[in-house]
Design a protein around this motif. Sequence first.
Motif, PDB file in Angstrom:
ATOM      1  N   HIS A   1     132.439  12.201 -45.174  1.00 42.40           N
ATOM      2  CA  HIS A   1     130.985  12.241 -45.368  1.00 42.40           C
ATOM      3  C   HIS A   1     130.409  13.612 -44.986  1.00 42.40           C
ATOM      4  CE1 HIS A   1     130.726   7.565 -44.986  1.00 42.40           C
ATOM      5  NE2 HIS A   1     131.312   7.960 -46.095  1.00 42.40           N
ATOM      6  N   ALA A   2     130.915  14.159 -43.879  1.00 44.49           N
ATOM      7  CA  ALA A   2     130.423  15.463 -43.426  1.00 44.49           C
ATOM      8  C   ALA A   2     130.775  16.554 -44.436  1.00 44.49           C
ATOM      9  CB  ALA A   2     130.999  15.799 -42.059  1.00 44.49           C
ATOM     10  N   LEU A   3     131.925  16.398 -45.069  1.00 41.06           N
ATOM     11  CA  LEU A   3     132.322  17.345 -46.119  1.00 41.06           C
ATOM     12  C   LEU A   3     131.295  17.337 -47.253  1.00 41.06           C
ATOM     13  CD1 LEU A   3     134.642  19.054 -47.646  1.00 41.06           C
ATOM     14  CD2 LEU A   3     135.210  16.878 -48.673  1.00 41.06           C
ATOM     15  N   LEU A   4     130.906  16.121 -47.662  1.00 42.03           N
ATOM     16  CA  LEU A   4     129.930  16.015 -48.761  1.00 42.03           C
ATOM     17  C   LEU A   4     128.583  16.612 -48.355  1.00 42.03           C
ATOM     18  CD1 LEU A   4     130.662  12.436 -50.157  1.00 42.03           C
ATOM     19  CD2 LEU A   4     131.553  14.629 -50.940  1.00 42.03           C
ATOM     20  N   LEU A   5     128.198  16.386 -47.103  1.00 43.66           N
ATOM     21  CA  LEU A   5     126.917  16.930 -46.635  1.00 43.66           C
ATOM     22  C   LEU A   5     126.953  18.465 -46.633  1.00 43.66           C
ATOM     23  CD1 LEU A   5     124.094  16.380 -45.522  1.00 43.66           C
ATOM     24  CD2 LEU A   5     125.065  16.242 -43.236  1.00 43.66           C
ATOM     25  N   GLU A   6     128.083  19.042 -46.241  1.00 49.91           N
ATOM     26  CA  GLU A   6     128.187  20.507 -46.250  1.00 49.91           C
ATOM     27  C   GLU A   6     128.203  21.043 -47.680  1.00 49.91           C
ATOM     28  OE1 GLU A   6     127.611  22.404 -43.587  1.00 49.91           O
ATOM     29  OE2 GLU A   6     127.364  20.417 -42.719  1.00 49.91           O
ATOM     30  N   LEU A   7     128.789  20.272 -48.590  1.00 47.56           N
ATOM     31  CA  LEU A   7     128.792  20.700 -49.995  1.00 47.56           C
ATOM     32  C   LEU A   7     127.370  20.666 -50.564  1.00 47.56           C
ATOM     33  CD1 LEU A   7     130.477  21.680 -52.346  1.00 47.56           C
ATOM     34  CD2 LEU A   7     131.070  19.325 -52.897  1.00 47.56           C
ATOM     35  N   GLU A   8     126.628  19.632 -50.183  1.00 46.74           N
ATOM     36  CA  GLU A   8     125.227  19.544 -50.626  1.00 46.74           C
ATOM     37  C   GLU A   8     124.418  20.720 -50.068  1.00 46.74           C
ATOM     38  OE1 GLU A   8     122.450  15.864 -50.922  1.00 46.74           O
ATOM     39  OE2 GLU A   8     122.246  16.603 -48.877  1.00 46.74           O
ATOM     40  N   ARG A   9     124.661  21.042 -48.796  1.00 49.51           N
ATOM     41  CA  ARG A   9     123.974  22.177 -48.177  1.00 49.51           C
ATOM     42  C   ARG A   9     124.325  23.474 -48.915  1.00 49.51           C
ATOM     43  NH1 ARG A   9     122.466  21.379 -43.316  1.00 49.51           N
ATOM     44  NH2 ARG A   9     124.248  20.046 -42.883  1.00 49.51           N
ATOM     45  N   THR A  10     125.614  23.615 -49.258  1.00 46.65           N
ATOM     46  CA  THR A  10     126.055  24.808 -49.979  1.00 46.65           C
ATOM     47  C   THR A  10     125.329  24.937 -51.319  1.00 46.65           C
ATOM     48  OG1 THR A  10     128.215  24.542 -48.946  1.00 46.65           O
ATOM     49  CG2 THR A  10     128.106  25.996 -50.839  1.00 46.65           C
ATOM     50  N   ILE A  11     125.222  23.835 -52.046  1.00 47.58           N
ATOM     51  CA  ILE A  11     124.530  23.868 -53.345  1.00 47.58           C
ATOM     52  C   ILE A  11     123.081  24.310 -53.161  1.00 47.58           C
ATOM     53  CG2 ILE A  11     123.702  22.465 -55.274  1.00 47.58           C
ATOM     54  CD1 ILE A  11     126.128  20.623 -54.816  1.00 47.58           C
ATOM     55  N   HIS A  12     122.428  23.700 -52.164  1.00 49.60           N
ATOM     56  CA  HIS A  12     121.016  24.004 -51.920  1.00 49.60           C
ATOM     57  C   HIS A  12     120.830  25.487 -51.564  1.00 49.60           C
ATOM     58  CE1 HIS A  12     117.048  22.146 -50.283  1.00 49.60           C
ATOM     59  NE2 HIS A  12     116.833  23.258 -50.935  1.00 49.60           N
ATOM     60  N   HIS A  13     121.666  25.982 -50.652  1.00 52.91           N
ATOM     61  CA  HIS A  13     121.552  27.379 -50.234  1.00 52.91           C
ATOM     62  C   HIS A  13     121.872  28.334 -51.390  1.00 52.91           C
ATOM     63  CE1 HIS A  13     120.620  26.142 -46.341  1.00 52.91           C
ATOM     64  NE2 HIS A  13     121.757  26.350 -45.700  1.00 52.91           N
ATOM     65  N   LEU A  14     122.899  28.031 -52.155  1.00 51.12           N
ATOM     66  CA  LEU A  14     123.267  28.914 -53.265  1.00 51.12           C
ATOM     67  C   LEU A  14     122.135  29.007 -54.277  1.00 51.12           C
ATOM     68  CD1 LEU A  14     127.001  27.885 -53.892  1.00 51.12           C
ATOM     69  CD2 LEU A  14     126.191  30.060 -52.973  1.00 51.12           C
ATOM     70  N   THR A  15     121.499  27.850 -54.541  1.00 53.96           N
ATOM     71  CA  THR A  15     120.360  27.848 -55.459  1.00 53.96           C
ATOM     72  C   THR A  15     119.287  28.802 -54.945  1.00 53.96           C
ATOM     73  OG1 THR A  15     120.856  25.530 -55.857  1.00 53.96           O
ATOM     74  CG2 THR A  15     118.743  26.325 -56.661  1.00 53.96           C
ATOM     75  N   ASP A  16     118.987  28.706 -53.654  1.00 53.54           N
ATOM     76  CA  ASP A  16     117.959  29.565 -53.076  1.00 53.54           C
ATOM     77  C   ASP A  16     118.367  31.029 -53.038  1.00 53.54           C
ATOM     78  OD1 ASP A  16     116.277  27.463 -52.719  1.00 53.54           O
ATOM     79  OD2 ASP A  16     116.959  27.037 -50.694  1.00 53.54           O
ATOM     80  N   LEU A  17     119.646  31.276 -52.794  1.00 54.38           N
ATOM     81  CA  LEU A  17     120.105  32.668 -52.746  1.00 54.38           C
ATOM     82  C   LEU A  17     119.897  33.341 -54.099  1.00 54.38           C
ATOM     83  CD1 LEU A  17     123.364  32.375 -50.601  1.00 54.38           C
ATOM     84  CD2 LEU A  17     121.144  33.295 -49.924  1.00 54.38           C
ATOM     85  N   GLY A  18     119.791  32.559 -55.160  1.00 50.79           N
ATOM     86  CA  GLY A  18     119.455  33.120 -56.461  1.00 50.79           C
ATOM     87  C   GLY A  18     117.953  33.228 -56.666  1.00 50.79           C
ATOM     88  N   PHE A  19     117.240  32.143 -56.303  1.00 50.82           N
ATOM     89  CA  PHE A  19     115.808  32.098 -56.604  1.00 50.82           C
ATOM     90  C   PHE A  19     114.974  33.026 -55.721  1.00 50.82           C
ATOM     91  CE2 PHE A  19     116.506  28.132 -59.074  1.00 50.82           C
ATOM     92  CZ  PHE A  19     115.803  28.504 -60.199  1.00 50.82           C
ATOM     93  N   ILE A  20     115.408  33.247 -54.478  1.00 58.33           N
ATOM     94  CA  ILE A  20     114.607  34.111 -53.596  1.00 58.33           C
ATOM     95  C   ILE A  20     114.566  35.554 -54.146  1.00 58.33           C
ATOM     96  CG2 ILE A  20     114.348  35.016 -51.244  1.00 58.33           C
ATOM     97  CD1 ILE A  20     115.648  32.344 -50.280  1.00 58.33           C
ATOM     98  N   PRO A  21     115.713  36.174 -54.434  1.00 56.03           N
ATOM     99  CA  PRO A  21     115.652  37.520 -55.038  1.00 56.03           C
ATOM    100  C   PRO A  21     114.947  37.516 -56.394  1.00 56.03           C
ATOM    101  CG  PRO A  21     117.885  37.025 -54.304  1.00 56.03           C
ATOM    102  CD  PRO A  21     117.109  35.767 -54.182  1.00 56.03           C
ATOM    103  N   ASN A  22     115.093  36.424 -57.143  1.00 63.73           N
ATOM    104  CA  ASN A  22     114.429  36.332 -58.438  1.00 63.73           C
ATOM    105  C   ASN A  22     112.906  36.425 -58.280  1.00 63.73           C
ATOM    106  OD1 ASN A  22     114.673  35.844 -61.358  1.00 63.73           O
ATOM    107  ND2 ASN A  22     113.566  33.958 -60.899  1.00 63.73           N
ATOM    108  N   ASP A  23     112.393  35.810 -57.207  1.00 58.70           N
ATOM    109  CA  ASP A  23     110.948  35.881 -56.961  1.00 58.70           C
ATOM    110  C   ASP A  23     110.524  37.268 -56.500  1.00 58.70           C
ATOM    111  OD1 ASP A  23     110.124  33.447 -57.856  1.00 58.70           O
ATOM    112  OD2 ASP A  23     110.304  32.429 -55.925  1.00 58.70           O
ATOM    113  N   ALA A  24     111.492  38.103 -56.130  1.00 59.85           N
ATOM    114  CA  ALA A  24     111.172  39.496 -55.807  1.00 59.85           C
ATOM    115  C   ALA A  24     111.512  40.384 -57.007  1.00 59.85           C
ATOM    116  CB  ALA A  24     111.939  39.938 -54.567  1.00 59.85           C
ATOM    117  N   GLY A  25     111.746  39.787 -58.163  1.00 59.57           N
ATOM    118  CA  GLY A  25     111.963  40.547 -59.383  1.00 59.57           C
ATOM    119  C   GLY A  25     113.398  40.988 -59.620  1.00 59.57           C
ATOM    120  N   PHE A  26     114.336  40.418 -58.861  1.00 60.24           N
ATOM    121  CA  PHE A  26     115.727  40.825 -59.028  1.00 60.24           C
ATOM    122  C   PHE A  26     116.518  39.672 -59.646  1.00 60.24           C
ATOM    123  CE2 PHE A  26     120.014  41.865 -57.214  1.00 60.24           C
ATOM    124  CZ  PHE A  26     120.163  43.072 -57.870  1.00 60.24           C
TER     125      PHE A  26
END
Lengths: 455, 168
Positions: free
Chosen positions: A203-228
């Motif tokens: 279960h903890a593995l799945l929770l960390e995978l979900e966290r990874t997905i969420h963070h990766l999504t943001d790691l793309g969208f945050i720079p995108n909102d700064a025009g990158f």
Amino acid sequence: MRLIARYAKELEKVFEIVTVWDKEIQKEQVPKEDPRIATLTRTHPAAIWFERKMHDDFGIVIEDAFDNRPLVHQERFPKALHPLRKSFRETTLEFDDYRPYKYEVIGGDGVFEVAVGPIHAGIIEPGHFQFSQAGEEMLHQEVRHFYKYRAIEKMLEGKTLFEAKAIIERISGNESIAYQIAWRDIVLQAAQCELPQSNRQYHALLLELERTIHHLTDLGFIPNDAGFSAALAFASRLSEEARCELKKITGHRFGFAAIDFESHKLDKEALTVYLDGLEEAITFFETWITDIPSLWDRFDTTGILKMKKAVKYDTVGIMARASGLSLDRRDDPFYRAHGFELQSEKSADVAARFKVRIAEVKNALLMMRNFAVPGCESVTLGMVQDGEYFSFTESSIGELFMSIELKEGLITRFFVRDPSFVNWQALHLMMPGNIIADFPLINKSCDLSYAGNDL
Amino acid sequence: MIRFWSRRLKTGLLTENPEVDAELKAIQNELKSLVAKKFAGSLAIRMVDSGSCNACEAECNALSNPYYDLERLGIYFVASPRHADVMLLSGLMTFNMTPHVLDAYKQIPAPKWVITLGACPVMEAPFEQTFAIKAPAEDHLPIAHHIPGCPPEPIEIIRAFLVFLRKI
């Protein structure tokens, strides 16, 4: 003490007000005929949404509160209706006359307002932001939500824990695994069962995978909102791959129905191959993105949430950790034995929240390797006992609190406090001194849930 | 940046898995030509969330990632309903959102179509009727097409766009 949640419950003759602190749980009873309580907002400003919601839900009067506006019930909601009371059984409501909502605004010569929402300009959930502007500069912002209010709390009353599962896992899609684990912990308490180590690891593995997905999504969208946008192209590829991996393991791209008490097998080798690839990619991403000065020019010193304010507003999760707080529900012997290290930053700006996300992905990678078990076993649960149960889980946004009260095996009160519910209330603190064009960037760096907040 | 470009050149085109790729390849020409024929080359979609769990939005965002790259087929998500041909509606039509959804629909210039996305707007998700829910969406809006799933996967959404384009 840190305020975690504050909510009401209807008992036979009284309303019970439950206040959950990090160190204790306080209960107070008030008569049903004239329910009144004192506000906590003087010491804990984030209590205000809990208290306004209590008034909407049950009609409990908050004495000496500085803000008496309705929270959940919007312009067209029938007046003096308190739907969480047991006597309220309607399943349809007609629109009432429009009563305008009074926004918090700052007056003054040349100061103007900008209204944004509830429908935003992208593919994003609905919510409203009201800005008071002096030219480009934001003086104040009010966050107004609950457009997505589905009355989940009422919907779940009268169901068994297992009937409620399918709804609970869909309260906030990007935190589904965390909600399921919160539910799991309550089932385990109610059935007086211990979970085998291998199941906890799975279960903890799945929770960390979900966290990874969420963070990766943001790691793309945050720079995108700064025009990158190159970063979005790169990171959205990684988050898509992580989502496919979640589907490979659980059969669903968001892991709906993934947490249960059945036995599961895990292809450890395939997972290791995937994790190796991600590790290489994230290392590249970090070196590459750290080396783009124009991007960090936008990130650094933007949207600062000072540690003092982060404490005062009882914030949790990424927002709290990026402001220097050591606050993480995973900080326990089980997680530490699997490689958990608390990630935090001191600069408290967009850059800090971005860096904490990268660090947490890297730490999640290590933990996923350690959590990878060949499989887990099926668990026989005992009889579900009536009572009041609490659970805490660290979702990808922050600490998730859930409470369920059972009578004769059925839910009589369901309450959940999404980490977003407290963090949204601290968002406006990051605005003064920044220009309105930076708002999307600041907002995205926190990436809070609307659905989990609104319920 | 040199590091990035060298990696970019080495990576080449991304592929999900052979089956999805083959399917995308098979339908993309028809999709593209239908968009060209019926919408002069660009189909503009305004996505509106009327109370979803946010998984449907995540899948719509995934349509723009390099695996699916929807825009190359001429299908765009636009910021304003006034720029849109289609409203893509997810969520339960909550009491609080319904008036805003109807407002947004009014702002879309005719001819216009509504496509419902996922199990929520047709009340097929596990959620049950409460006082705060106004679904199904067909009680409020003319629905041209429905995309089932909880949530529908990106490839299913693309497939459904093709069916919609053939239909109208």
